[in-house]
Design a protein around this motif. Structure first.
Motif, PDB file in Angstrom:
ATOM      1  N   CYS A 217       0.705  -1.154  -0.197  1.00 29.09           N
ATOM      2  CA  CYS A 217      -0.082   0.042   0.068  1.00 29.09           C
ATOM      3  C   CYS A 217       0.723   1.279  -0.110  1.00 29.09           C
ATOM      4  CB  CYS A 217      -1.015   0.064   1.300  1.00 29.09           C
ATOM      5  SG  CYS A 217      -1.744   1.390   1.395  1.00 29.09           S
ATOM      6  N   ALA A 218       0.637   2.125  -0.768  1.00 33.35           N
ATOM      7  CA  ALA A 218       1.440   3.466  -1.031  1.00 33.35           C
ATOM      8  C   ALA A 218       0.217   4.536  -0.374  1.00 33.35           C
ATOM      9  CB  ALA A 218       1.593   3.870  -2.450  1.00 33.35           C
ATOM     10  N   VAL A 219       1.016   5.583   0.352  1.00 30.74           N
ATOM     11  CA  VAL A 219       0.193   6.548   0.801  1.00 30.74           C
ATOM     12  C   VAL A 219       0.529   8.012   0.073  1.00 30.74           C
ATOM     13  CG1 VAL A 219      -0.459   7.948   2.876  1.00 30.74           C
ATOM     14  CG2 VAL A 219       0.262   5.576   3.156  1.00 30.74           C
ATOM     15  N   LEU A 220      -0.381   8.293  -0.695  1.00 30.30           N
ATOM     16  CA  LEU A 220      -0.168   9.622  -1.548  1.00 30.30           C
ATOM     17  C   LEU A 220      -0.606  10.783  -1.051  1.00 30.30           C
ATOM     18  CD1 LEU A 220      -0.605   8.034  -5.165  1.00 30.30           C
ATOM     19  CD2 LEU A 220       1.419   8.038  -3.644  1.00 30.30           C
ATOM     20  N   LEU A 221      -0.190  11.955  -0.763  1.00 32.24           N
ATOM     21  CA  LEU A 221      -0.579  13.304  -0.496  1.00 32.24           C
ATOM     22  C   LEU A 221      -0.822  13.905  -1.830  1.00 32.24           C
ATOM     23  CD1 LEU A 221      -1.595  15.116   1.701  1.00 32.24           C
ATOM     24  CD2 LEU A 221       0.902  16.222   2.001  1.00 32.24           C
ATOM     25  N   GLN A 222      -1.978  14.028  -2.284  1.00 30.85           N
ATOM     26  CA  GLN A 222      -2.126  14.466  -3.685  1.00 30.85           C
ATOM     27  C   GLN A 222      -3.152  15.656  -3.860  1.00 30.85           C
ATOM     28  OE1 GLN A 222      -3.107  11.399  -6.709  1.00 30.85           O
ATOM     29  NE2 GLN A 222      -2.085  12.606  -8.195  1.00 30.85           N
TER      30      GLN A 222
END
Length: 245
Positions: A217-222
């Motif tokens: 799982c990747a956590v992106l702040l987008q």
């Protein structure tokens, strides 16, 4: 898309030990590819090299618009296609293509152009287009905490669930007879909250982590456009299965 209560699912391997902060990556590389695209295998090979870097988060989105060619991509989804079209609208483009790579949600490069991808990953931080907002993870009691640091602006906190590797025997279409190993194929993307520029903690219940049969799982702040299309990624980290982070 999973139902709302399933947003929080990670893989059961994450429960094996404590979570620690990862070193901040240089960039996020998103490949849009298809098992039915004859020009995609060279890009899949380039992506494998990118995915091997410790300072890059590499995610592969299999699109579904090549499925009419006689082979249905087993990893494709309409949501992945919608994400690519969202990027196209954000960049003012009238079309999409495969193989395409998006770097940090900001610009595109042909997926087989390894040197072009690496160049943007290396130069973006110095151009103010890097991942400037720190993100850390920690297991606290029965909760997984995702802490997003201070920065500027507003952005969505997005979880991207992916498989580590899937080997596919392509039986029809432009890649007939090929056996291809695909890395980091995305299975689901969910937004879990909004960040407003100040440090914030997002908590996920650990009791549901074992319910998802995925490997990372990747956590992106987008950030996003006024129309809700994906835009610049300003922070990211990864929670891979089988690794205490």
């Amino acid at each position: 898309m999973f139902a709302r209560f399933q947003i929080l699912l990670l893989t059961s391997a994450l429960l094996a030990g404590p979570l620690h902060a990862e070193e901040r990556p240089k960039g996020v590389v998103e490949l849009f590819t298809s098992q039915g695209c004859a020009s995609c295998p060279p890009a899949d090979d380039a992506f494998r090299q990118i995915a091997g870097r410790q300072d890059v988060i590499a995610l592969a989105y299999h699109v579904d618009y090549w499925n009419y060619m006689g082979w249905t991509d087993t990893l494709s989804s309409k949501e992945n296609t919608e994400r690519q079209y969202g990027y196209a609208r954000m960049m003012g483009r009238g079309n999409v293509y495969t193989p395409q790579v998006i770097i940090n949600g900001r610009d595109h490069v042909r997926g087989s152009d390894l040197s072009g991808i690496v160049s943007k990953v290396e130069t973006y931080p110095g151009e103010g287009k890097g991942l400037t907002v720190p993100i850390t993870t920690a297991m606290t009691g029965d909760e997984l905490e995702i802490t997003v640091g201070d920065g500027q602006g507003k952005a969505n906190v997005v979880l991207v669930y992916y498989n580590k590797e899937k080997t596919i025997d392509v039986e029809k279409g432009e890649n007939t007879g090929k056996k291809i190993a695909y890395l980091h194929s995305v299975a689901n993307v969910e937004t879990i909250g909004m960040w407003n520029g100040k440090q914030a903690v997002f908590k996920l219940p650990a009791t549901v982590l074992q319910k998802q049969d995925l490997e990372g799982c990747a956590v992106l702040l987008q950030t996003s456009t006024s129309d809700g299309d994906p835009a610049a990624i300003i922070g990211a980290t990864v929670i891979p299965a089988g690794k205490n982070i």
